[in-house]
Write an enzyme that holds these catalytic residues in place. Sequence first.
Site, PDB file in Angstrom:
ATOM      1  N   GLU A 160      42.552  28.279  43.811  1.00 43.32           N
ATOM      2  CA  GLU A 160      43.203  28.572  42.526  1.00 43.32           C
ATOM      3  C   GLU A 160      44.655  28.983  42.724  1.00 43.32           C
ATOM      4  OE1 GLU A 160      40.957  31.611  40.523  1.00 43.32           O
ATOM      5  OE2 GLU A 160      39.494  30.193  39.717  1.00 43.32           O
ATOM      6  N   GLU A 249      34.000  25.743  40.304  1.00 45.01           N
ATOM      7  CA  GLU A 249      33.718  27.145  39.993  1.00 45.01           C
ATOM      8  C   GLU A 249      33.701  27.314  38.481  1.00 45.01           C
ATOM      9  OE1 GLU A 249      36.210  29.941  42.190  1.00 45.01           O
ATOM     10  OE2 GLU A 249      36.267  31.243  40.433  1.00 45.01           O
TER      11      GLU A 249
END
Length: 335
Positions: A160, A249
Site C-alpha cells: 500500500e 486485502e
Amino acid sequence: MDAALFGVDGFPAGVCFGASWARTPVEQHGHLSVSGHRIIDARGRAVSLAGLSLFWSNSGWGGDAFYNVETVRWARDDWGAQVIRAAMGVEGDGGYLEDRSNEAKVEAVVRAAVHAGVYVIIDWHSHHAEEHQAEAVDFFVRMARKFGHLPNVIYEVYNEPLGGVSWSSTVKPYAERVVDAIREVDPDNLVVVGSPTWSQDVDVASEDPIVGRANVAYSLHFYAETHRAPLRAKALAALQNGAPLFVTEWGTVNAWARGSVAERSVAEWMDFLAEHKISHCNWSLNDRDEAASALRPGADPRGEWPSSALTTSGQLVKRILTGWRGRCPPGMAPA
Ligand code: MG
C-alpha cells in the site's frame, strides 16, 4: 501432491491432508495469467479466488504464529480458502529490514501452500517500498529463483503506497524495476502492484499502466465500513481501462481495522467481486484483539478452530469463503 515433485526441499515429509478436496485449487486452475482486464486460469477461464491474508509477519507482533502448515491446511479444508497471503512486514519493529527471519516465515507459508495445493501471495507488506527498492529486488529475485516455477506463487511487490505518493513518478517506476528483476528469473507468474492511497487509486494506475510486461495486475484494497460505491466506481473505471484487479486485502470493518462488521456493505462488495471475477483475500487471519481479526484472542495458531474461536468478522468471512466456489465458478474464456 508431493512438494518434492516441485523441487521444494526442506518440507517435512509425511504430512497428511484431509480428503475434502477432490482436486486442490491449483490442480483445478493451474497457472494464472492476465488476459485483457481479467485474470484467467490455465484453461483460459476467468477466475475469482477467495482466500485469507495473514497478519504482518513482524517478529514480536504475534501474527507470525499463524505462518505454518497447519493453519494453511485448516484454512483450505474448513474455510474453503483457495489463496493465502503471506504479508511480510518490511519496515517497523521486527520487520524484514532489521530481522531477516521474516523471509523464512514467508517460505514456510509458500511450502505449506504448495503442499496444500492453494495459491500463495508473497507480499512485500510496506507503505514505503520505493525507499528500499534494492532490498525488494534482492528479495523477489530470490523468491523467483526458489518458487517461480510453481503455479501456486503470486508476487505482490508493494502492499500500500500512501496517499499523496505519485503513481507515475514513484510507484510505477519502482514496480517496473522489481517486475523486470522478477522477469529475468521467472517469465510468467502473476505480479500484483499496489497504487497510491492505500491501493485505492487503481483508476489512476490504469490511466498510465505498466506496459510491455506479461501478467501484471493491480491490487485493490477496501474496508467495507469505510469504502463503498465511490471506490467501486474507481475499480470499474480501472477495469474499463483494461486493468486487471486483485483484491489482495479487504476488511469487513473500517480502514483502521476497528468498528463493527458492515454486513450490508460487504454483501455489495462481494456482488461486485463475483460479477467482475475478482479474487480476494480477507484481512486478517490472526487473533489480535481488533475487529478485523478473524479469530478471537488466544485462538490456536495451528488451526482446528471451533466456531467459538471466530470473531463476528471471522464468521462472516468463513461463510463467504465456503460458498465462493459455488457462487463464482470459473467463467468462460474472456473475449
Ligand atoms: Mg513461473
